[in-house]
Design a protein around this motif. Sequence first.
Motif, PDB file in Angstrom:
ATOM      1  N   LYS A 269      23.830 -15.559-121.526  1.00  0.00           N
ATOM      2  CA  LYS A 269      24.227 -14.182-121.826  1.00  0.00           C
ATOM      3  C   LYS A 269      23.553 -13.135-120.945  1.00  0.00           C
ATOM      4  CE  LYS A 269      25.315 -15.044-126.689  1.00  0.00           C
ATOM      5  NZ  LYS A 269      25.070 -14.625-128.099  1.00  0.00           N
ATOM      6  N   ARG A 270      22.647 -13.561-120.062  1.00  0.00           N
ATOM      7  CA  ARG A 270      21.887 -12.583-119.288  1.00  0.00           C
ATOM      8  C   ARG A 270      21.699 -13.014-117.839  1.00  0.00           C
ATOM      9  NH1 ARG A 270      20.609 -11.503-124.335  1.00  0.00           N
ATOM     10  NH2 ARG A 270      20.048  -9.361-124.894  1.00  0.00           N
ATOM     11  N   VAL A 271      21.552 -11.986-116.983  1.00  0.00           N
ATOM     12  CA  VAL A 271      21.166 -12.207-115.594  1.00  0.00           C
ATOM     13  C   VAL A 271      19.777 -11.607-115.403  1.00  0.00           C
ATOM     14  CG1 VAL A 271      23.519 -12.191-114.692  1.00  0.00           C
ATOM     15  CG2 VAL A 271      22.233 -10.046-114.825  1.00  0.00           C
ATOM     16  N   VAL A 272      19.102 -12.033-114.362  1.00  0.00           N
ATOM     17  CA  VAL A 272      17.800 -11.462-114.036  1.00  0.00           C
ATOM     18  C   VAL A 272      17.875 -10.851-112.642  1.00  0.00           C
ATOM     19  CG1 VAL A 272      16.922 -13.686-113.170  1.00  0.00           C
ATOM     20  CG2 VAL A 272      15.315 -11.895-113.856  1.00  0.00           C
ATOM     21  N   VAL A 273      17.369  -9.638-112.521  1.00  0.00           N
ATOM     22  CA  VAL A 273      17.340  -8.917-111.246  1.00  0.00           C
ATOM     23  C   VAL A 273      15.900  -8.930-110.745  1.00  0.00           C
ATOM     24  CG1 VAL A 273      17.822  -6.756-110.054  1.00  0.00           C
ATOM     25  CG2 VAL A 273      19.236  -7.449-112.014  1.00  0.00           C
ATOM     26  N   ARG A 274      15.701  -9.480-109.557  1.00  0.00           N
ATOM     27  CA  ARG A 274      14.349  -9.584-108.989  1.00  0.00           C
ATOM     28  C   ARG A 274      14.219  -8.665-107.773  1.00  0.00           C
ATOM     29  NH1 ARG A 274      12.368 -14.239-111.363  1.00  0.00           N
ATOM     30  NH2 ARG A 274      13.940 -15.797-111.976  1.00  0.00           N
ATOM     31  N   VAL A 275      13.115  -7.927-107.727  1.00  0.00           N
ATOM     32  CA  VAL A 275      12.795  -7.077-106.574  1.00  0.00           C
ATOM     33  C   VAL A 275      11.517  -7.640-105.958  1.00  0.00           C
ATOM     34  CG1 VAL A 275      12.224  -4.762-105.774  1.00  0.00           C
ATOM     35  CG2 VAL A 275      13.873  -5.061-107.645  1.00  0.00           C
ATOM     36  N   THR A 276      11.654  -8.236-104.802  1.00  0.00           N
ATOM     37  CA  THR A 276      10.543  -8.955-104.164  1.00  0.00           C
ATOM     38  C   THR A 276      10.188  -8.323-102.833  1.00  0.00           C
ATOM     39  OG1 THR A 276      11.386 -10.990-105.177  1.00  0.00           O
ATOM     40  CG2 THR A 276       9.772 -11.246-103.414  1.00  0.00           C
ATOM     41  N   ASP A 277       8.890  -8.248-102.540  1.00  0.00           N
ATOM     42  CA  ASP A 277       8.455  -7.733-101.238  1.00  0.00           C
ATOM     43  C   ASP A 277       7.331  -8.603-100.682  1.00  0.00           C
ATOM     44  OD1 ASP A 277       5.723  -6.718-101.959  1.00  0.00           O
ATOM     45  OD2 ASP A 277       6.863  -5.384-103.270  1.00  0.00           O
ATOM     46  N   ASN A 278       7.010  -8.388 -99.441  1.00  0.00           N
ATOM     47  CA  ASN A 278       5.905  -9.125 -98.799  1.00  0.00           C
ATOM     48  C   ASN A 278       4.780  -8.150 -98.450  1.00  0.00           C
ATOM     49  OD1 ASN A 278       7.205  -7.731 -96.800  1.00  0.00           O
ATOM     50  ND2 ASN A 278       7.383  -9.441 -95.363  1.00  0.00           N
ATOM     51  N   GLY A 279       4.506  -7.247 -99.414  1.00  0.00           N
ATOM     52  CA  GLY A 279       3.486  -6.220 -99.193  1.00  0.00           C
ATOM     53  C   GLY A 279       2.076  -6.700 -99.484  1.00  0.00           C
ATOM     54  N   GLU A 280       1.242  -5.764 -99.886  1.00  0.00           N
ATOM     55  CA  GLU A 280      -0.182  -6.066-100.051  1.00  0.00           C
ATOM     56  C   GLU A 280      -0.505  -6.851-101.310  1.00  0.00           C
ATOM     57  OE1 GLU A 280      -1.887  -1.977-101.923  1.00  0.00           O
ATOM     58  OE2 GLU A 280      -1.039  -1.815 -99.915  1.00  0.00           O
ATOM     59  N   GLY A 281       0.415  -6.878-102.295  1.00  0.00           N
ATOM     60  CA  GLY A 281       0.175  -7.636-103.522  1.00  0.00           C
ATOM     61  C   GLY A 281      -0.772  -6.915-104.471  1.00  0.00           C
ATOM     62  N   ILE A 282      -0.939  -7.489-105.646  1.00  0.00           N
ATOM     63  CA  ILE A 282      -1.761  -6.883-106.698  1.00  0.00           C
ATOM     64  C   ILE A 282      -2.712  -7.928-107.256  1.00  0.00           C
ATOM     65  CG2 ILE A 282      -1.699  -5.645-108.906  1.00  0.00           C
ATOM     66  CD1 ILE A 282       1.316  -5.086-108.250  1.00  0.00           C
ATOM     67  N   GLU A 283      -3.960  -7.542-107.448  1.00  0.00           N
ATOM     68  CA  GLU A 283      -4.937  -8.457-108.038  1.00  0.00           C
ATOM     69  C   GLU A 283      -4.539  -8.771-109.490  1.00  0.00           C
ATOM     70  OE1 GLU A 283      -7.448  -9.913-106.667  1.00  0.00           O
ATOM     71  OE2 GLU A 283      -7.577  -8.868-104.735  1.00  0.00           O
ATOM     72  N   LYS A 284      -4.824  -9.990-109.923  1.00  0.00           N
ATOM     73  CA  LYS A 284      -4.440 -10.458-111.253  1.00  0.00           C
ATOM     74  C   LYS A 284      -5.016  -9.586-112.364  1.00  0.00           C
ATOM     75  CE  LYS A 284      -4.167 -14.693-113.984  1.00  0.00           C
ATOM     76  NZ  LYS A 284      -4.535 -16.135-114.057  1.00  0.00           N
ATOM     77  N   VAL A 285      -6.222  -9.058-112.149  1.00  0.00           N
ATOM     78  CA  VAL A 285      -6.900  -8.270-113.179  1.00  0.00           C
ATOM     79  C   VAL A 285      -6.118  -6.996-113.518  1.00  0.00           C
ATOM     80  CG1 VAL A 285      -8.315  -6.967-111.528  1.00  0.00           C
ATOM     81  CG2 VAL A 285      -9.140  -7.332-113.859  1.00  0.00           C
ATOM     82  N   HIS A 286      -5.305  -6.505-112.584  1.00  0.00           N
ATOM     83  CA  HIS A 286      -4.570  -5.248-112.805  1.00  0.00           C
ATOM     84  C   HIS A 286      -3.223  -5.464-113.499  1.00  0.00           C
ATOM     85  CE1 HIS A 286      -7.437  -3.029-110.407  1.00  0.00           C
ATOM     86  NE2 HIS A 286      -7.263  -3.836-109.388  1.00  0.00           N
ATOM     87  N   LEU A 287      -2.698  -6.677-113.490  1.00  0.00           N
ATOM     88  CA  LEU A 287      -1.339  -6.922-113.986  1.00  0.00           C
ATOM     89  C   LEU A 287      -1.124  -6.518-115.447  1.00  0.00           C
ATOM     90  CD1 LEU A 287      -0.467 -10.332-112.262  1.00  0.00           C
ATOM     91  CD2 LEU A 287       0.106  -8.014-111.524  1.00  0.00           C
ATOM     92  N   PRO A 288      -2.073  -6.798-116.374  1.00  0.00           N
ATOM     93  CA  PRO A 288      -1.821  -6.411-117.772  1.00  0.00           C
ATOM     94  C   PRO A 288      -1.674  -4.908-117.995  1.00  0.00           C
ATOM     95  CG  PRO A 288      -3.606  -8.027-117.642  1.00  0.00           C
ATOM     96  CD  PRO A 288      -3.318  -7.570-116.240  1.00  0.00           C
ATOM     97  N   ARG A 289      -2.259  -4.086-117.112  1.00  0.00           N
ATOM     98  CA  ARG A 289      -2.225  -2.631-117.308  1.00  0.00           C
ATOM     99  C   ARG A 289      -1.290  -1.923-116.320  1.00  0.00           C
ATOM    100  NH1 ARG A 289      -7.888   0.134-117.727  1.00  0.00           N
ATOM    101  NH2 ARG A 289      -6.446   1.757-118.436  1.00  0.00           N
ATOM    102  N   LEU A 290      -0.523  -2.699-115.612  1.00  0.00           N
ATOM    103  CA  LEU A 290       0.277  -2.139-114.525  1.00  0.00           C
ATOM    104  C   LEU A 290       1.319  -1.132-114.998  1.00  0.00           C
ATOM    105  CD1 LEU A 290       0.112  -2.648-111.497  1.00  0.00           C
ATOM    106  CD2 LEU A 290       1.976  -4.273-111.716  1.00  0.00           C
ATOM    107  N   PHE A 291       1.810  -1.303-116.234  1.00  0.00           N
ATOM    108  CA  PHE A 291       2.878  -0.434-116.730  1.00  0.00           C
ATOM    109  C   PHE A 291       2.346   0.723-117.580  1.00  0.00           C
ATOM    110  CE2 PHE A 291       4.926  -4.534-115.949  1.00  0.00           C
ATOM    111  CZ  PHE A 291       5.989  -4.140-115.151  1.00  0.00           C
ATOM    112  N   GLU A 292       1.037   0.935-117.567  1.00  0.00           N
ATOM    113  CA  GLU A 292       0.472   2.076-118.289  1.00  0.00           C
ATOM    114  C   GLU A 292       0.710   3.366-117.522  1.00  0.00           C
ATOM    115  OE1 GLU A 292      -3.628   1.631-119.239  1.00  0.00           O
ATOM    116  OE2 GLU A 292      -3.375  -0.382-120.063  1.00  0.00           O
ATOM    117  N   ARG A 293       0.829   4.451-118.276  1.00  0.00           N
ATOM    118  CA  ARG A 293       1.032   5.759-117.640  1.00  0.00           C
ATOM    119  C   ARG A 293      -0.181   6.155-116.807  1.00  0.00           C
ATOM    120  NH1 ARG A 293       3.123   8.988-122.911  1.00  0.00           N
ATOM    121  NH2 ARG A 293       1.968   7.330-123.950  1.00  0.00           N
TER     122      ARG A 293
END
Length: 360
Positions: A269-293
């Motif tokens: 019932k669903r598709v997934v849209v992926r936006v991928t880049d080969n940039g600088e990347g993000i450290e794992k420690v920041h991922l849980p808070r990445l969507f905070e204002r």
Amino acid sequence: MAKDFKRSYKFAVKTSVYLTLFLTVLSAGFLLIAGVFTWALLIVYAISCFVFSFLIIQYRLEVFIYTKIKKIFEHVRLLSASSVKPGQVTTDMATLSREVEKFAEGKKMEIEALKMRDSYRKEFMGNISHELKTPLFTVQGYILTLLDGAMKDKTVRKKYLSRAAKGVERLIYIVNDLDMITRLETGELRLKKENFDVIEVVQNVFDLLEMKAAKKNITLIFDTDYEPVWVRADREKIQQVLTNLLVNSIKYGKHDGTTEVIIENFSKKRVVVRVTDNGEGIEKVHLPRLFERFYRVDKSGSRKEGGSGLGLAIVKHLIEAHKEKIFVESVPGLGSEFSFTLKKAKKPGGVTAETRVAQA
């Protein structure tokens, strides 16, 4: 069952047995002296003594433990005394210990959560203060300069007013983003769902950001040539999601890099849209808070790049408003991938989304 009984009433039973033995022996001596000793009378006396002792000891012990625990709760003020009822109290100290430990652990977790929330609140207030203060001081500086006499110079006046206008635009941009998040959180922002081709929306975003990507020589591409993929969602809001994700990818992408959009089947019932880049990347420690204002991975770099700091927060809220999911994966130095799901929709001619994506 026997084990539970022994655990719950062990103290009362033992004490009752000791009292019964003592009183029975004592009574037997008096009966012998009085010359009325009979085994039947002694046995009835012993049973009566045991039952009476057990009931009294058990009752008094429950009242004692309840009273003491109630006082503890009153002293520490962690739980209102009214929430402790006599029926909830047991004489099994092991059970009581577990309950107190469980209560203490729960309160500890609540305190830690409150401390963390308070820390986030302070950080958020500091961030929003900084974001609003920068354009405000910029606008104030240009206006004060003009009022101090620079207004007489036509060229300077035009340049400073133009810069002040940009500062006001940035303020409006931040306030509008905050307003959108607030309305999403309170449920005031209504989605206008419709069936549309997500490939067309992605291409529109590519066209809008083509010049921005060209400044860093970043190529915006699909991973393959897609036929139309129809989904059901709010077209305008999904375009904003894609715009924010692509702007973020370009902002932190490397020169001469690529930003790629991939669309795949996620489920029936669903598709997934992926936006991928080969940039600088993000450290794992920041991922849980990445969507905070206003949360920024690299504060100095982020300030230099600009933006409201609300882009990813808006993305998360918009996707969740659709009751969909958003994911992020990143490897420092290799790049990042943001992906979100969308509900498939009926397409003209009755062809399913799954067939079109599979054909692509």
